[in-house]
Design a protein around this motif. Sequence first.
Motif, PDB file in Angstrom:
ATOM      1  N   GLY A 143       0.794  -1.223   0.000  1.00  0.00           N
ATOM      2  CA  GLY A 143       0.000   0.000   0.000  1.00  0.00           C
ATOM      3  C   GLY A 143       0.824   1.269   0.000  1.00  0.00           C
ATOM      4  O   GLY A 143       0.289   2.360   0.227  1.00  0.00           O
ATOM      5  N   ALA A 144       2.123   1.161  -0.277  1.00  0.00           N
ATOM      6  CA  ALA A 144       3.001   2.338  -0.306  1.00  0.00           C
ATOM      7  C   ALA A 144       3.032   2.902  -1.715  1.00  0.00           C
ATOM      8  O   ALA A 144       3.481   2.236  -2.640  1.00  0.00           O
ATOM      9  CB  ALA A 144       4.411   1.962   0.141  1.00  0.00           C
ATOM     10  N   THR A 145       2.570   4.109  -1.896  1.00  0.00           N
ATOM     11  CA  THR A 145       2.459   4.687  -3.245  1.00  0.00           C
ATOM     12  C   THR A 145       3.427   5.841  -3.501  1.00  0.00           C
ATOM     13  O   THR A 145       3.357   6.483  -4.540  1.00  0.00           O
ATOM     14  CB  THR A 145       1.024   5.184  -3.480  1.00  0.00           C
ATOM     15  N   SER A 146       4.317   6.117  -2.580  1.00  0.00           N
ATOM     16  CA  SER A 146       5.317   7.171  -2.778  1.00  0.00           C
ATOM     17  C   SER A 146       6.642   6.702  -2.205  1.00  0.00           C
ATOM     18  O   SER A 146       6.685   5.836  -1.317  1.00  0.00           O
ATOM     19  CB  SER A 146       4.893   8.474  -2.091  1.00  0.00           C
ATOM     20  N   PHE A 147       7.738   7.271  -2.717  1.00  0.00           N
ATOM     21  CA  PHE A 147       9.049   6.888  -2.205  1.00  0.00           C
ATOM     22  C   PHE A 147       9.194   7.267  -0.735  1.00  0.00           C
ATOM     23  O   PHE A 147       9.858   6.558   0.032  1.00  0.00           O
ATOM     24  CB  PHE A 147      10.164   7.541  -3.039  1.00  0.00           C
ATOM     25  N   LYS A 148       8.584   8.357  -0.334  1.00  0.00           N
ATOM     26  CA  LYS A 148       8.648   8.772   1.063  1.00  0.00           C
ATOM     27  C   LYS A 148       8.063   7.686   1.960  1.00  0.00           C
ATOM     28  O   LYS A 148       8.649   7.312   2.984  1.00  0.00           O
ATOM     29  CB  LYS A 148       7.892  10.084   1.262  1.00  0.00           C
ATOM     30  N   THR A 149       6.921   7.143   1.568  1.00  0.00           N
ATOM     31  CA  THR A 149       6.283   6.088   2.350  1.00  0.00           C
ATOM     32  C   THR A 149       7.115   4.811   2.325  1.00  0.00           C
ATOM     33  O   THR A 149       7.265   4.126   3.344  1.00  0.00           O
ATOM     34  CB  THR A 149       4.872   5.788   1.812  1.00  0.00           C
ATOM     35  N   VAL A 150       7.664   4.482   1.158  1.00  0.00           N
ATOM     36  CA  VAL A 150       8.501   3.289   1.033  1.00  0.00           C
ATOM     37  C   VAL A 150       9.688   3.361   1.983  1.00  0.00           C
ATOM     38  O   VAL A 150       9.994   2.403   2.705  1.00  0.00           O
ATOM     39  CB  VAL A 150       8.996   3.120  -0.426  1.00  0.00           C
ATOM     40  N   VAL A 151      10.374   4.495   1.990  1.00  0.00           N
ATOM     41  CA  VAL A 151      11.545   4.669   2.852  1.00  0.00           C
ATOM     42  C   VAL A 151      11.162   4.552   4.319  1.00  0.00           C
ATOM     43  O   VAL A 151      11.838   3.876   5.107  1.00  0.00           O
ATOM     44  CB  VAL A 151      12.219   6.027   2.577  1.00  0.00           C
ATOM     45  N   GLU A 152      10.066   5.199   4.698  1.00  0.00           N
ATOM     46  CA  GLU A 152       9.619   5.148   6.095  1.00  0.00           C
ATOM     47  C   GLU A 152       9.256   3.732   6.520  1.00  0.00           C
ATOM     48  O   GLU A 152       9.598   3.300   7.625  1.00  0.00           O
ATOM     49  CB  GLU A 152       8.425   6.089   6.286  1.00  0.00           C
ATOM     50  N   MET A 153       8.569   3.007   5.661  1.00  0.00           N
ATOM     51  CA  MET A 153       8.166   1.637   5.996  1.00  0.00           C
ATOM     52  C   MET A 153       9.383   0.714   6.072  1.00  0.00           C
ATOM     53  O   MET A 153       9.469  -0.148   6.949  1.00  0.00           O
ATOM     54  CB  MET A 153       7.166   1.119   4.965  1.00  0.00           C
ATOM     55  N   ALA A 154      10.330   0.890   5.157  1.00  0.00           N
ATOM     56  CA  ALA A 154      11.507   0.023   5.114  1.00  0.00           C
ATOM     57  C   ALA A 154      12.346   0.135   6.378  1.00  0.00           C
ATOM     58  O   ALA A 154      12.997  -0.839   6.793  1.00  0.00           O
ATOM     59  CB  ALA A 154      12.353   0.355   3.893  1.00  0.00           C
ATOM     60  N   GLU A 155      12.333   1.300   7.006  1.00  0.00           N
ATOM     61  CA  GLU A 155      13.128   1.499   8.219  1.00  0.00           C
ATOM     62  C   GLU A 155      12.694   0.569   9.345  1.00  0.00           C
ATOM     63  O   GLU A 155      13.487   0.230  10.227  1.00  0.00           O
ATOM     64  CB  GLU A 155      13.019   2.957   8.678  1.00  0.00           C
ATOM     65  N   GLY A 156      11.444   0.123   9.319  1.00  0.00           N
ATOM     66  CA  GLY A 156      10.958  -0.773  10.363  1.00  0.00           C
ATOM     67  C   GLY A 156      10.927  -2.232   9.944  1.00  0.00           C
ATOM     68  O   GLY A 156      10.399  -3.089  10.653  1.00  0.00           O
ATOM     69  N   GLY A 157      11.504  -2.544   8.773  1.00  0.00           N
ATOM     70  CA  GLY A 157      11.455  -3.905   8.251  1.00  0.00           C
ATOM     71  C   GLY A 157      12.675  -4.730   8.601  1.00  0.00           C
ATOM     72  O   GLY A 157      13.733  -4.215   8.952  1.00  0.00           O
ATOM     73  N   ALA A 158      12.532  -6.059   8.507  1.00  0.00           N
ATOM     74  CA  ALA A 158      13.623  -6.995   8.786  1.00  0.00           C
ATOM     75  C   ALA A 158      13.789  -7.952   7.617  1.00  0.00           C
ATOM     76  O   ALA A 158      12.869  -8.714   7.300  1.00  0.00           O
ATOM     77  CB  ALA A 158      13.336  -7.770  10.072  1.00  0.00           C
ATOM     78  N   LEU A 159      14.951  -7.926   6.990  1.00  0.00           N
ATOM     79  CA  LEU A 159      15.199  -8.761   5.811  1.00  0.00           C
ATOM     80  C   LEU A 159      15.170 -10.247   6.123  1.00  0.00           C
ATOM     81  O   LEU A 159      14.794 -11.065   5.274  1.00  0.00           O
ATOM     82  CB  LEU A 159      16.560  -8.417   5.205  1.00  0.00           C
ATOM     83  N   ASP A 160      15.562 -10.626   7.357  1.00  0.00           N
ATOM     84  CA  ASP A 160      15.635 -12.051   7.672  1.00  0.00           C
ATOM     85  C   ASP A 160      14.261 -12.705   7.791  1.00  0.00           C
ATOM     86  O   ASP A 160      14.159 -13.911   7.978  1.00  0.00           O
ATOM     87  CB  ASP A 160      16.451 -12.286   8.952  1.00  0.00           C
ATOM     88  N   ARG A 161      13.198 -11.899   7.625  1.00  0.00           N
ATOM     89  CA  ARG A 161      11.857 -12.489   7.621  1.00  0.00           C
ATOM     90  C   ARG A 161      11.362 -12.776   6.204  1.00  0.00           C
ATOM     91  O   ARG A 161      10.328 -13.415   6.032  1.00  0.00           O
ATOM     92  CB  ARG A 161      10.863 -11.541   8.313  1.00  0.00           C
ATOM     93  N   VAL A 162      12.105 -12.272   5.209  1.00  0.00           N
ATOM     94  CA  VAL A 162      11.662 -12.485   3.832  1.00  0.00           C
ATOM     95  C   VAL A 162      12.731 -13.108   2.937  1.00  0.00           C
ATOM     96  O   VAL A 162      12.410 -13.884   2.022  1.00  0.00           O
ATOM     97  CB  VAL A 162      11.165 -11.162   3.194  1.00  0.00           C
ATOM     98  N   ASP A 163      13.993 -12.780   3.154  1.00  0.00           N
ATOM     99  CA  ASP A 163      15.065 -13.273   2.293  1.00  0.00           C
ATOM    100  C   ASP A 163      15.737 -14.512   2.873  1.00  0.00           C
ATOM    101  O   ASP A 163      15.946 -14.619   4.095  1.00  0.00           O
ATOM    102  CB  ASP A 163      16.129 -12.192   2.080  1.00  0.00           C
ATOM    103  N   LEU A 164      16.081 -15.441   2.000  1.00  0.00           N
ATOM    104  CA  LEU A 164      16.821 -16.635   2.389  1.00  0.00           C
ATOM    105  C   LEU A 164      18.306 -16.339   2.240  1.00  0.00           C
ATOM    106  O   LEU A 164      18.768 -15.953   1.158  1.00  0.00           O
ATOM    107  CB  LEU A 164      16.430 -17.807   1.487  1.00  0.00           C
ATOM    108  N   ASN A 165      19.070 -16.493   3.319  1.00  0.00           N
ATOM    109  CA  ASN A 165      20.501 -16.221   3.297  1.00  0.00           C
ATOM    110  C   ASN A 165      21.306 -17.515   3.276  1.00  0.00           C
ATOM    111  O   ASN A 165      20.775 -18.597   3.549  1.00  0.00           O
ATOM    112  CB  ASN A 165      20.905 -15.388   4.517  1.00  0.00           C
ATOM    113  N   ILE A 166      22.603 -17.389   2.985  1.00  0.00           N
ATOM    114  CA  ILE A 166      23.489 -18.549   2.961  1.00  0.00           C
ATOM    115  C   ILE A 166      23.446 -19.303   4.285  1.00  0.00           C
ATOM    116  O   ILE A 166      23.403 -20.533   4.323  1.00  0.00           O
ATOM    117  CB  ILE A 166      24.934 -18.118   2.640  1.00  0.00           C
TER     118      ILE A 166
END
Length: 278
Positions: A143-166
């Motif tokens: 539901g993020a429709t602007s870069f400002k919103t994307v940046v703000e939301m990403a700051e609270g995100g955790a990659l280890d919940r979505v990406d598979l690492n080595i």
Amino acid sequence: MSVVIGIDVGGSTTKIVGYTDGGKLVSMLKVEAADPLTSAYGALGKFVNENGLSLSDVKQIILTGVGSSLFKKDVYGIPTAAVDEFEAIGLGGLALSGKKEGLIVSMGTGTAFVRAGQDGIRHIGGSGVGGGTVLGLCGKLCGATSFKTVVEMAEGGALDRVDLNIQDISKGVISTLTPDTTASNFGKMEDGATHEDLTIGVLNMVFQTIGMMAVFACRNDSVKDVVLTGTLTLVPFAKKVFQALHKMHGVNFIIPKNAIYATATGAALSYFKRGQTK
């Protein structure tokens, strides 16, 4: 004061850069509007007003970008010309970074890769992965429709919940790969993944894709300096991704000051380059 103006006309955002006819930077600014023509004319008006100029002070306008083809005549009667966007990207990227040679990566709606240096400027390829990918996926998924919103939301995100690492798939040591190296973008996707997690996952995928394409381009070239330009350079998370790629592959990723104005800068500077080659 007589000025030369470069205008990068995008779909809705226009960047404008002005230099005196002696080659001194006057200022840079951007304007957003519903269509390219409105955006470009608005940018010129704002530039003239903010710098205490009049239209008669503008010696030359150089247009570039996807919207430049819409202009069929001189803007406000001022001599107006167009320059190839890839030439503008190359000239602007080198000028802002202070490099004589480099791979200039323009991260706009999509991504363009331009090799620039002593032997000239050439477009070596591109990708549909870019800012449009970020907004499209984040808009649909989060539901993020602007870069400002994307940046703000990403700051609270955790990659280890979505990406598979080595480290998720191997307990041993893999040569040249650190345990936190991405094995698969969105290859993990925990049930509890939030919109914030998805947002940073999208950014990570886009920046890693662009970065690895640049790495591969440098493998077949002596140049190891990659100059990153375009709107996506404003996303803070970009620096983290490109720093990791630098450590892994030895390619120098550079985000120069005013990177979003690289193409408009190159457009303006093409005027002086033409003068030198006459």
